[in-house]
Design a protein around this motif. Structure first.
Motif, PDB file in Angstrom:
ATOM      1  N   LEU A 110      63.910   1.568  45.760  1.00 36.86           N
ATOM      2  CA  LEU A 110      65.157   0.815  45.789  1.00 36.86           C
ATOM      3  C   LEU A 110      65.187   0.004  47.078  1.00 36.86           C
ATOM      4  CD1 LEU A 110      68.057   0.195  44.768  1.00 36.86           C
ATOM      5  CD2 LEU A 110      68.789   2.295  45.938  1.00 36.86           C
ATOM      6  N   LEU A 111      65.355  -1.312  46.941  1.00 37.49           N
ATOM      7  CA  LEU A 111      65.551  -2.161  48.115  1.00 37.49           C
ATOM      8  C   LEU A 111      67.037  -2.193  48.430  1.00 37.49           C
ATOM      9  CD1 LEU A 111      63.210  -5.230  47.471  1.00 37.49           C
ATOM     10  CD2 LEU A 111      62.755  -3.139  48.760  1.00 37.49           C
ATOM     11  N   VAL A 112      67.369  -2.046  49.708  1.00 39.33           N
ATOM     12  CA  VAL A 112      68.762  -1.952  50.134  1.00 39.33           C
ATOM     13  C   VAL A 112      68.958  -2.773  51.397  1.00 39.33           C
ATOM     14  CG1 VAL A 112      70.631  -0.393  50.791  1.00 39.33           C
ATOM     15  CG2 VAL A 112      68.847   0.404  49.225  1.00 39.33           C
ATOM     16  N   GLY A 113      70.007  -3.573  51.397  1.00 36.16           N
ATOM     17  CA  GLY A 113      70.365  -4.342  52.579  1.00 36.16           C
ATOM     18  C   GLY A 113      71.871  -4.489  52.661  1.00 36.16           C
ATOM     19  N   HIS A 114      72.329  -5.136  53.713  1.00 33.88           N
ATOM     20  CA  HIS A 114      73.765  -5.422  53.834  1.00 33.88           C
ATOM     21  C   HIS A 114      73.969  -6.624  54.731  1.00 33.88           C
ATOM     22  CE1 HIS A 114      74.492  -3.958  57.978  1.00 33.88           C
ATOM     23  NE2 HIS A 114      73.577  -3.052  57.708  1.00 33.88           N
ATOM     24  N   ASP A 115      75.168  -7.183  54.636  1.00 37.48           N
ATOM     25  CA  ASP A 115      75.522  -8.341  55.441  1.00 37.48           C
ATOM     26  C   ASP A 115      76.520  -7.975  56.538  1.00 37.48           C
ATOM     27  OD1 ASP A 115      77.954  -8.009  54.135  1.00 37.48           O
ATOM     28  OD2 ASP A 115      77.750  -9.797  52.892  1.00 37.48           O
ATOM     29  N   GLY A 116      76.704  -6.679  56.756  1.00 39.10           N
ATOM     30  CA  GLY A 116      77.677  -6.210  57.734  1.00 39.10           C
ATOM     31  C   GLY A 116      78.967  -5.750  57.079  1.00 39.10           C
TER      32      GLY A 116
ATOM     33  N   ASP B 276      59.834 -11.889  47.036  1.00 39.92           N
ATOM     34  CA  ASP B 276      59.170 -10.590  46.996  1.00 39.92           C
ATOM     35  C   ASP B 276      57.769 -10.621  47.594  1.00 39.92           C
ATOM     36  OD1 ASP B 276      61.239  -9.043  45.641  1.00 39.92           O
ATOM     37  OD2 ASP B 276      60.838 -10.361  43.940  1.00 39.92           O
ATOM     38  N   GLU B 277      57.330 -11.795  48.044  1.00 43.98           N
ATOM     39  CA  GLU B 277      56.031 -11.880  48.699  1.00 43.98           C
ATOM     40  C   GLU B 277      56.083 -11.135  50.039  1.00 43.98           C
ATOM     41  OE1 GLU B 277      54.952 -16.017  48.785  1.00 43.98           O
ATOM     42  OE2 GLU B 277      54.947 -16.140  46.590  1.00 43.98           O
ATOM     43  N   TYR B 278      54.916 -10.918  50.627  1.00 45.69           N
ATOM     44  CA  TYR B 278      54.804 -10.043  51.791  1.00 45.69           C
ATOM     45  C   TYR B 278      55.705 -10.445  52.963  1.00 45.69           C
ATOM     46  CZ  TYR B 278      52.750  -7.151  55.427  1.00 45.69           C
ATOM     47  OH  TYR B 278      52.578  -6.253  56.441  1.00 45.69           O
ATOM     48  N   ALA B 279      55.649 -11.700  53.394  1.00 48.37           N
ATOM     49  CA  ALA B 279      56.426 -12.101  54.578  1.00 48.37           C
ATOM     50  C   ALA B 279      57.933 -11.927  54.374  1.00 48.37           C
ATOM     51  CB  ALA B 279      56.080 -13.529  54.994  1.00 48.37           C
ATOM     52  N   PRO B 280      58.519 -12.413  53.266  1.00 50.84           N
ATOM     53  CA  PRO B 280      59.952 -12.181  53.075  1.00 50.84           C
ATOM     54  C   PRO B 280      60.306 -10.696  52.929  1.00 50.84           C
ATOM     55  CG  PRO B 280      59.164 -13.906  51.589  1.00 50.84           C
ATOM     56  CD  PRO B 280      57.969 -13.299  52.239  1.00 50.84           C
ATOM     57  N   PHE B 281      59.421  -9.942  52.286  1.00 46.59           N
ATOM     58  CA  PHE B 281      59.614  -8.497  52.148  1.00 46.59           C
ATOM     59  C   PHE B 281      59.705  -7.849  53.536  1.00 46.59           C
ATOM     60  CE2 PHE B 281      57.405  -4.334  51.893  1.00 46.59           C
ATOM     61  CZ  PHE B 281      58.171  -3.673  50.942  1.00 46.59           C
TER      62      PHE B 281
ATOM     63  N   ARG C 179      65.273  -6.647  58.858  1.00 46.38           N
ATOM     64  CA  ARG C 179      66.710  -6.955  58.935  1.00 46.38           C
ATOM     65  C   ARG C 179      67.568  -5.750  58.558  1.00 46.38           C
ATOM     66  NH1 ARG C 179      71.384  -7.157  58.533  1.00 46.38           N
ATOM     67  NH2 ARG C 179      72.797  -8.891  58.243  1.00 46.38           N
ATOM     68  N   ASN C 180      66.994  -4.857  57.733  1.00 47.97           N
ATOM     69  CA  ASN C 180      67.730  -3.708  57.199  1.00 47.97           C
ATOM     70  C   ASN C 180      66.927  -2.417  57.429  1.00 47.97           C
ATOM     71  OD1 ASN C 180      69.940  -5.223  55.595  1.00 47.97           O
ATOM     72  ND2 ASN C 180      68.044  -6.193  54.940  1.00 47.97           N
ATOM     73  N   PRO C 181      66.673  -2.057  58.684  1.00 52.52           N
ATOM     74  CA  PRO C 181      65.769  -0.934  58.964  1.00 52.52           C
ATOM     75  C   PRO C 181      66.249   0.393  58.368  1.00 52.52           C
ATOM     76  CG  PRO C 181      66.916  -1.607  60.956  1.00 52.52           C
ATOM     77  CD  PRO C 181      67.244  -2.624  59.900  1.00 52.52           C
ATOM     78  N   GLY C 182      65.309   1.077  57.728  1.00 50.96           N
ATOM     79  CA  GLY C 182      65.570   2.414  57.213  1.00 50.96           C
ATOM     80  C   GLY C 182      66.407   2.485  55.958  1.00 50.96           C
ATOM     81  N   LEU C 183      66.775   1.349  55.373  1.00 50.77           N
ATOM     82  CA  LEU C 183      67.662   1.377  54.209  1.00 50.77           C
ATOM     83  C   LEU C 183      66.922   1.358  52.877  1.00 50.77           C
ATOM     84  CD1 LEU C 183      70.598  -0.947  55.340  1.00 50.77           C
ATOM     85  CD2 LEU C 183      70.531   1.557  55.265  1.00 50.77           C
ATOM     86  N   SER C 184      65.854   0.598  52.766  1.00 51.37           N
ATOM     87  CA  SER C 184      65.099   0.546  51.512  1.00 51.37           C
ATOM     88  C   SER C 184      64.291   1.828  51.381  1.00 51.37           C
ATOM     89  CB  SER C 184      64.189  -0.683  51.488  1.00 51.37           C
ATOM     90  OG  SER C 184      64.977  -1.859  51.443  1.00 51.37           O
ATOM     91  N   LEU C 185      64.273   2.379  50.171  1.00 54.17           N
ATOM     92  CA  LEU C 185      63.781   3.736  49.977  1.00 54.17           C
ATOM     93  C   LEU C 185      62.761   3.833  48.860  1.00 54.17           C
ATOM     94  CD1 LEU C 185      67.316   5.370  50.007  1.00 54.17           C
ATOM     95  CD2 LEU C 185      65.713   5.280  51.929  1.00 54.17           C
ATOM     96  N   LEU C 186      61.891   4.841  48.983  1.00 54.03           N
ATOM     97  CA  LEU C 186      61.008   5.155  47.869  1.00 54.03           C
ATOM     98  C   LEU C 186      60.865   6.664  47.741  1.00 54.03           C
ATOM     99  CD1 LEU C 186      57.931   6.090  48.848  1.00 54.03           C
ATOM    100  CD2 LEU C 186      57.693   3.678  49.246  1.00 54.03           C
TER     101      LEU C 186
END
Length: 141
Positions: A59-65, A30-35, A41-48
């Motif tokens: 909400l953090l959102v990602g996918h593996d395809g 959750d630190e800045y660089a990994p965030f 990697r998941n543009p436009g998916l994580s929301l506030l």
């Protein structure tokens, strides 16, 4: 109030929100660089959700395809009970579906009773009893 995509500039305020929310465990991921890598990697998916320019839910959102992954769903205490969590989840699933990802997972800590209650109350989400999650923090040489 509006839902918008999370940006790297939101990191500090989201960390503050996560830190004051029981049931959220912050780790080195959750630190800045990994965030920032996660967002890239998941543009436009994580929301506030913002109210008067202040983030009140995220909400953090990602996918593996193939599968979507939802993490750190948080609604600040004064804003709970207004349907914000459900709105974030619905928007996340819509955005994932636009990318062809129609199955998603959420991992909920056993010591997060409010989060467990939220997810158990969601009719389209089912608790899996057929799998266990194994994790590592070590890379293979």
């Amino acid at each position: 109030m509006q839902i918008r995509a999370i940006t790297p500039d939101d990191h500090a305020v989201l960390c503050a929100l996560w830190r004051r929310t029981p049931g959220i465990q912050l780790r080195s991921d959750d630190e800045y660089a990994p965030f920032c890598r996660y967002l890239a990697r998941n543009p436009g998916l994580s929301l506030l959700v913002e109210a008067e320019g202040v983030p009140v839910a995220c909400l953090l959102v990602g996918h593996d395809g193939r599968r979507g992954y939802l993490q750190h769903l948080v609604v600040d205490v004064p804003w709970r009970g207004r349907g914000l969590a459900r709105a974030l989840v619905d928007e996340a699933l819509r955005r994932l579906a636009e990318q062809g990802v129609v199955k998603s997972h959420v991992f909920v800590l056993d010591d997060a009773p409010e989060a467990l209650a939220f997810w158990q109350a969601q009719s389209r989400w089912g608790l899996r009893s057929d799998i266990r999650v194994f994790s590592t923090r070590e890379a293979q040489a």
